[in-house]
Design a protein around this motif. Structure first.
Motif, mmCIF file in Angstrom:
data_model
loop_
_atom_site.group_PDB
_atom_site.id
_atom_site.type_symbol
_atom_site.label_atom_id
_atom_site.label_comp_id
_atom_site.label_asym_id
_atom_site.label_seq_id
_atom_site.Cartn_x
_atom_site.Cartn_y
_atom_site.Cartn_z
ATOM 1 N N GLY A 135 -35.143 -59.451 -8.812
ATOM 2 C CA GLY A 135 -35.108 -60.773 -9.420
ATOM 3 C C GLY A 135 -36.353 -61.613 -9.159
ATOM 4 O O GLY A 135 -36.255 -62.821 -8.918
ATOM 5 N N LEU A 136 -37.528 -60.998 -9.216
ATOM 6 C CA LEU A 136 -38.752 -61.712 -8.847
ATOM 7 C C LEU A 136 -39.478 -62.371 -10.016
ATOM 8 O O LEU A 136 -40.466 -63.072 -9.804
ATOM 9 N N GLY A 137 -39.030 -62.178 -11.256
ATOM 10 C CA GLY A 137 -39.784 -62.690 -12.402
ATOM 11 C C GLY A 137 -39.931 -64.197 -12.393
ATOM 12 O O GLY A 137 -41.046 -64.735 -12.332
ATOM 13 N N TRP A 165 -48.656 -56.632 -5.789
ATOM 14 C CA TRP A 165 -47.564 -56.275 -4.875
ATOM 15 C C TRP A 165 -46.223 -56.326 -5.604
ATOM 16 O O TRP A 165 -45.382 -55.430 -5.440
ATOM 17 N N THR A 166 -46.019 -57.354 -6.416
ATOM 18 C CA THR A 166 -44.757 -57.516 -7.135
ATOM 19 C C THR A 166 -44.520 -56.345 -8.083
ATOM 20 O O THR A 166 -43.402 -55.817 -8.175
ATOM 21 N N VAL A 187 -45.990 -58.900 -15.840
ATOM 22 C CA VAL A 187 -44.602 -58.567 -16.158
ATOM 23 C C VAL A 187 -44.242 -57.312 -15.382
ATOM 24 O O VAL A 187 -45.095 -56.471 -15.092
ATOM 25 N N HIS A 188 -42.955 -57.168 -15.043
ATOM 26 C CA HIS A 188 -42.550 -56.096 -14.141
ATOM 27 C C HIS A 188 -41.056 -55.866 -14.257
ATOM 28 O O HIS A 188 -40.337 -56.660 -14.876
ATOM 29 N N PRO A 189 -40.533 -54.795 -13.648
ATOM 30 C CA PRO A 189 -39.096 -54.539 -13.687
ATOM 31 C C PRO A 189 -38.283 -55.671 -13.065
ATOM 32 O O PRO A 189 -38.802 -56.479 -12.280
ATOM 33 N N GLY A 249 -38.959 -54.111 -0.040
ATOM 34 C CA GLY A 249 -39.893 -55.161 0.329
ATOM 35 C C GLY A 249 -39.194 -56.497 0.488
ATOM 36 O O GLY A 249 -37.974 -56.619 0.390
ATOM 37 N N ASP A 250 -39.980 -57.529 0.757
ATOM 38 C CA ASP A 250 -39.447 -58.867 1.005
ATOM 39 C C ASP A 250 -39.237 -59.592 -0.312
ATOM 40 O O ASP A 250 -40.187 -60.050 -0.936
#
Length: 496
Positions: free
Chosen positions: A295-297, A338-339, A289-291, A367-368
């Protein structure tokens, strides 16, 4: 006989289920919720996820329900500052059919995936809660809260950040989080605002954002929370949303109504210490889980599932040995790390820029975030016997090519499915394309195919060569055109 049980019917679990069911694997998807979610939650699919879901046959349906170009209207302390559009001018290219993210609510993605899964004869079992599990060398026994039991060869946990399965296994969820909500969220209807843009108000009072969904009356609201007299954040409510709108926009004409989803969001930056425990594997928010920046979740979970689906399917179909499953953690855990790093940096950039006029959520694009540059060059499944700009482990580019009957086609059309694809560049590779196993599709690529050598340019191939592409469309092997033994040695190394 159930072969795989998937706990959790979000985008990760549904993508995995579709990938397995397409291979003929007997799969059951269970979810503790009595009804399917209606809140928007995630709202973008990045280009790499669009490639994944197009391979599952959902490309046209997704495009019909979303939009790829959404202007950002940015305000500071209530005053309009500027308009930007992150994907302005982005158009498909020979190597990249989806150059921009697609804006649509997660509920729409899940519904399309459920429909695709139903086409394979599999339906999500709602109100079915995993309470315990037992496993041994032969399989997994899932104990349900209602007393029922399911026996399967493997269990995959896609049950979110508060995963029951991860807790039962005792796998540490390493990291930290904020105990207080830093954002309130909801789906509302809005009067008095142009639905052709994502409106973002920043300033000394915090942030307030309203993002429209095409084809509906719904908007997703995200805002700094209200606080009570004691300074603690208040629970979200329609009345509170209306007060927040007035506070941040300075407008009395905005009317919010029909709040169908109310939620809070806390910063959590955590990652599972391992992705596999015997015959149980973790994916999606269960593993990381991450910020929200970038919109990468939803996208990272879909791409976890895409990596795992072919590997688990190949093991169960006897095309690979169980050790292949170890490569799932080897490849995806570094992507999760990385995410966490880029989304944390992105969230910090957004927060730091909140006091600067004209800074909006695209400040979080550290980042990408397209997913197109992410690969697995470090993986034990990546074998290079040639040098070049495109290497084993990389995403395999798209390109025009000739179809089986010589008609114009694209490589992504040839890749679609659960097979490996052996690209043979030039006449020197023709002999290596014959006599292959049924799960290897040969694709000859000649300069005389009418594409002007498009595939050569896409892959950086100057002479004749072989390129083996995995079922998840990452490059497995590069080799000389006459090195047929390298191809067969690679397949044998999968342990079947």
């Amino acid at each position: 006989m159930t072969t795989v049980v998937i706990a959790g019917a979000g985008p990760t679990g549904l993508t995995l289920a579709c990938g397995l069911a397409r291979q003929g694997v007997a799969v059951r998807v269970i979810d503790r919720a009595a009804e399917f979610p209606t809140g928007s939650r995630g709202k973008t699919l990045n280009p790499r996820s669009l490639e994944v879901l197009a391979d599952l046959g959902l490309g046209a349906a997704l495009a019909a329900g979303g939009r790829t170009h959404l202007p950002f209207h940015k305000y500071f302390d209530g005053e309009f500052v500027n308009e930007t559009e992150p994907f302005a001018g982005a158009v498909p290219t020979a190597t990249t059919p989806y150059p921009a993210s697609l804006w649509l609510p997660q509920t729409r993605v899940e519904r399309l995936l459920r429909e695709r899964l139903a086409g394979y004869g599999v339906r999500v079992e709602t109100a079915t809660e995993l309470a315990d599990l037992r496993q041994d060398g032969a399989g997994v026994e899932v104990h349900l809260a209602d007393g029922g039991r399911i026996t399967a060869e493997y269990l995959v946990a896609c049950d979110g950040g508060r995963s029951t399965v991860r807790g039962l296994l005792g796998i540490p969820f390493v990291g930290d989080g904020d105990p207080e909500p830093v954002m309130v969220c909801g789906d509302v209807e809005v009067e008095g605002l142009d639905p052709g843009a994502w409106h973002q108000w920043f300033g000394p009072k915090g942030a307030f954002m309203l993002c429209p969904f095409p084809g509906t009356r719904r908007w997703q609201l995200q805002s700094s929370p209200e606080t009570g007299a004691d300074g603690r954040p208040l629970a979200p409510s329609l009345e509170g949303f209306q007060r927040l709108a007035a506070l941040h926009t300075g407008r009395a004409d905005l009317r919010l109504s029909n709040a169908t989803w109310l939620s809070t969001w806390r910063v959590n930056v955590r990652m599972a210490e391992r992705y596999r425990e015997g015959r149980v594997l973790l994916a999606g928010d269960c593993a990381h889980v991450h910020p929200t920046a970038g919109g990468l979740g939803m996208n990272t979970g879909i791409q976890d599932a895409w990596n795992l689906a072919w590997k688990l399917g190949y093991v169960l179909r006897g095309l690979a040995g169980p050790a292949l499953l170890d490569s799932y953690q080897e490849e995806r855990l570094p992507i999760a790390a990385w995410t966490l790093d880029v989304t944390s940096a992105g969230m910090a950039a957004v927060m730091d820029g909140a006091a600067t006029p004209g800074v909006g959520v695209e400040a979080g694009g550290v980042g990408d975030h397209t997913g197109l540059a992410l690969g697995y060059r470090w993986s034990g499944l990546a074998v290079d016997r040639l040098s070049g700009p495109v290497r084993a482990g990389d995403r395999a580019p798209d390109s025009p090519c000739a179809g089986p009957e010589g008609a114009p086609a694209r490589l992504f059309e040839r890749f679609a499915g659960d097979h490996f694809t052996l690209l043979g560049f030039g006449p020197g590779a023709r002999a290596a394309l014959t006599g292959l196993p049924g799960h290897i599709r040969p694709v000859p690529l000649d300069d005389s195919d009418g594409t002007g050598g498009a595939a050569r340019r896409a892959y950086g191939i100057t002479g004749d060569a072989l390129v083996l592409v995995r079922p998840d469309n990452h490059i497995a092997l590069t080799a000389r055109p006459d090195d047929r033994a390298a191809v067969f040695g690679y397949l044998a190394g999968l342990g079947a």
